[in-house]
Design a protein around this motif. Structure first.
Motif, mmCIF file in Angstrom:
data_model
loop_
_atom_site.group_PDB
_atom_site.id
_atom_site.type_symbol
_atom_site.label_atom_id
_atom_site.label_comp_id
_atom_site.label_asym_id
_atom_site.label_seq_id
_atom_site.Cartn_x
_atom_site.Cartn_y
_atom_site.Cartn_z
ATOM 1 N N GLY A 44 0.910 -1.105 -0.085
ATOM 2 C CA GLY A 44 -0.048 -0.002 -0.060
ATOM 3 C C GLY A 44 0.839 1.119 0.054
ATOM 4 N N TYR A 45 0.407 2.263 -0.653
ATOM 5 C CA TYR A 45 1.203 3.726 -0.544
ATOM 6 C C TYR A 45 0.118 4.681 -0.641
ATOM 7 N N GLY A 46 0.901 6.108 -0.556
ATOM 8 C CA GLY A 46 -0.012 6.968 -0.615
ATOM 9 C C GLY A 46 0.534 8.180 -1.810
ATOM 10 N N THR A 47 -0.212 8.859 -2.112
ATOM 11 C CA THR A 47 0.373 9.620 -3.166
ATOM 12 C C THR A 47 -0.367 11.262 -2.614
ATOM 13 N N ALA A 48 0.413 12.279 -3.011
ATOM 14 C CA ALA A 48 -0.167 13.529 -2.881
ATOM 15 C C ALA A 48 0.273 14.447 -3.882
ATOM 16 N N ASN A 49 -0.666 15.144 -4.653
ATOM 17 C CA ASN A 49 -0.661 16.208 -5.659
ATOM 18 C C ASN A 49 -1.097 17.587 -5.098
ATOM 19 N N ALA A 50 0.025 18.519 -5.739
ATOM 20 C CA ALA A 50 -0.235 20.029 -5.346
ATOM 21 C C ALA A 50 -0.440 20.457 -6.823
ATOM 22 N N PHE A 51 -1.166 21.569 -7.033
ATOM 23 C CA PHE A 51 -1.412 22.362 -8.094
ATOM 24 C C PHE A 51 -1.590 23.778 -7.446
ATOM 25 N N LEU A 52 -0.581 24.685 -7.843
ATOM 26 C CA LEU A 52 -0.640 25.715 -7.110
ATOM 27 C C LEU A 52 -0.629 26.811 -8.593
ATOM 28 N N TRP A 58 -4.551 23.631 -4.973
ATOM 29 C CA TRP A 58 -5.598 22.469 -4.718
ATOM 30 C C TRP A 58 -4.369 21.534 -4.114
ATOM 31 N N PHE A 59 -4.746 20.723 -3.026
ATOM 32 C CA PHE A 59 -3.890 19.627 -2.594
ATOM 33 C C PHE A 59 -4.608 18.465 -2.415
ATOM 34 N N ARG A 60 -4.259 17.240 -3.206
ATOM 35 C CA ARG A 60 -5.170 15.981 -2.909
ATOM 36 C C ARG A 60 -4.179 14.981 -2.599
ATOM 37 N N VAL A 61 -4.733 14.191 -1.345
ATOM 38 C CA VAL A 61 -4.120 13.121 -0.855
ATOM 39 C C VAL A 61 -4.729 11.995 -1.038
ATOM 40 N N CYS A 62 -4.195 10.793 -1.638
ATOM 41 C CA CYS A 62 -4.818 9.588 -1.848
ATOM 42 C C CYS A 62 -4.088 8.326 -1.129
ATOM 43 N N ASP A 63 -4.968 7.416 -0.657
ATOM 44 C CA ASP A 63 -4.417 6.165 -0.137
ATOM 45 C C ASP A 63 -4.484 5.133 -1.387
ATOM 46 N N LYS A 64 -3.175 4.502 -1.743
ATOM 47 C CA LYS A 64 -3.520 3.640 -3.189
ATOM 48 C C LYS A 64 -2.801 2.187 -2.643
ATOM 49 N N GLY A 65 -2.995 1.398 -3.859
ATOM 50 C CA GLY A 65 -2.315 0.037 -3.644
ATOM 51 C C GLY A 65 -3.304 -0.868 -2.788
ATOM 52 N N PRO A 66 -2.687 -1.846 -2.548
ATOM 53 C CA PRO A 66 -3.520 -2.994 -1.686
ATOM 54 C C PRO A 66 -3.999 -2.360 -0.206
ATOM 55 N N THR A 67 -5.090 -3.099 0.234
ATOM 56 C CA THR A 67 -5.279 -2.412 1.773
ATOM 57 C C THR A 67 -4.085 -3.239 2.624
ATOM 58 N N ASP A 68 -3.628 -2.123 3.378
ATOM 59 C CA ASP A 68 -2.673 -2.472 4.237
ATOM 60 C C ASP A 68 -3.201 -1.980 5.778
ATOM 61 N N PHE A 70 -3.077 1.143 6.866
ATOM 62 C CA PHE A 70 -2.574 2.538 7.268
ATOM 63 C C PHE A 70 -3.194 3.278 6.141
ATOM 64 N N ARG A 71 -3.262 4.633 6.788
ATOM 65 C CA ARG A 71 -3.800 5.970 6.087
ATOM 66 C C ARG A 71 -2.543 6.605 5.492
ATOM 67 N N ALA A 72 -2.799 7.280 4.311
ATOM 68 C CA ALA A 72 -1.960 8.259 3.769
ATOM 69 C C ALA A 72 -2.098 9.622 4.332
ATOM 70 N N VAL A 73 -1.015 10.273 4.640
ATOM 71 C CA VAL A 73 -1.016 11.684 5.270
ATOM 72 C C VAL A 73 0.040 12.587 4.494
ATOM 73 N N GLY A 74 -0.644 13.603 3.870
ATOM 74 C CA GLY A 74 -0.036 14.540 2.932
ATOM 75 C C GLY A 74 0.121 15.897 3.756
ATOM 76 N N ARG A 75 1.290 16.457 3.411
ATOM 77 C CA ARG A 75 1.745 17.868 3.953
ATOM 78 C C ARG A 75 2.034 18.962 2.932
ATOM 79 N N LEU A 76 1.491 20.006 2.718
ATOM 80 C CA LEU A 76 2.142 20.933 2.002
ATOM 81 C C LEU A 76 2.361 22.336 2.797
ATOM 82 N N SER A 77 3.671 22.524 2.732
ATOM 83 C CA SER A 77 4.269 23.738 3.546
ATOM 84 C C SER A 77 5.044 24.600 2.645
ATOM 85 N N LYS A 78 5.257 25.932 3.149
ATOM 86 C CA LYS A 78 5.882 26.714 2.395
ATOM 87 C C LYS A 78 7.083 27.016 3.168
#
Length: 145
Positions: A44-52, A58-68, A70-78
């Protein structure tokens, strides 16, 4: 010999076309980047996509892959500021939160809009667990729309 000349001419024409297309392409006026976490033991893995763009993001966080489990946690910071946004994709594998795909703006960027941002994606066991298998990438936004 004639075949070699034809191939050589075709290669030169293709190179000239490619250079003229690159010269005609406008410079990007926004930042768009995706980062992937390191997979868990169950892949299982997570993805994060930022569009500025301009003053918005816009900031999108997804939990991908087989069920494991765990949750996906994304952070966008300046970089160089205290501005930060954290999102949890906690609905199981295939779940996502935020982003332009949901049809709404995530929010406004801190002023000045231009600068380096860091996008991080991790896996986490529960809401209060420790982040692990993290990966991050810098994103530069020139501040224009």
């Amino acid at each position: 010999m004639r075949i070699a000349r034809l191939a050589s001419s075709a290669g030169a024409a293709a190179t000239g076309l490619a250079l003229s297309v690159l010269a005609a392409a406008p410079a990007s006026a926004y930042a768009n980047m995706t980062v992937y976490s390191i997979p868990s033991a169950k892949q299982g893995y997570g993805t994060a996509n930022a569009f500025l763009t301009g003053e918005y993001f816009w900031f999108r966080v997804c939990d991908k892959g087989p069920t494991d489990g765990f949750r996906a946690v994304g952070r966008l910071s300046k970089d160089g500021t205290s501005w930060s946004l954290t999102r949890h994709a906690a609905g199981g594998s295939g779940s996502c939160v935020g982003g332009s795909q949901d049809g709404w703006t995530s929010g406004f960027l801190p002023q000045p809009f231009r600068g380096y941002y860091t996008m991080t994606i991790c896996l986490r066991d529960g809401a209060g667990g420790q982040d692990f298998n993290c990966n991050d990438t810098p994103v530069y936004h020139d501040g224009s729309a």
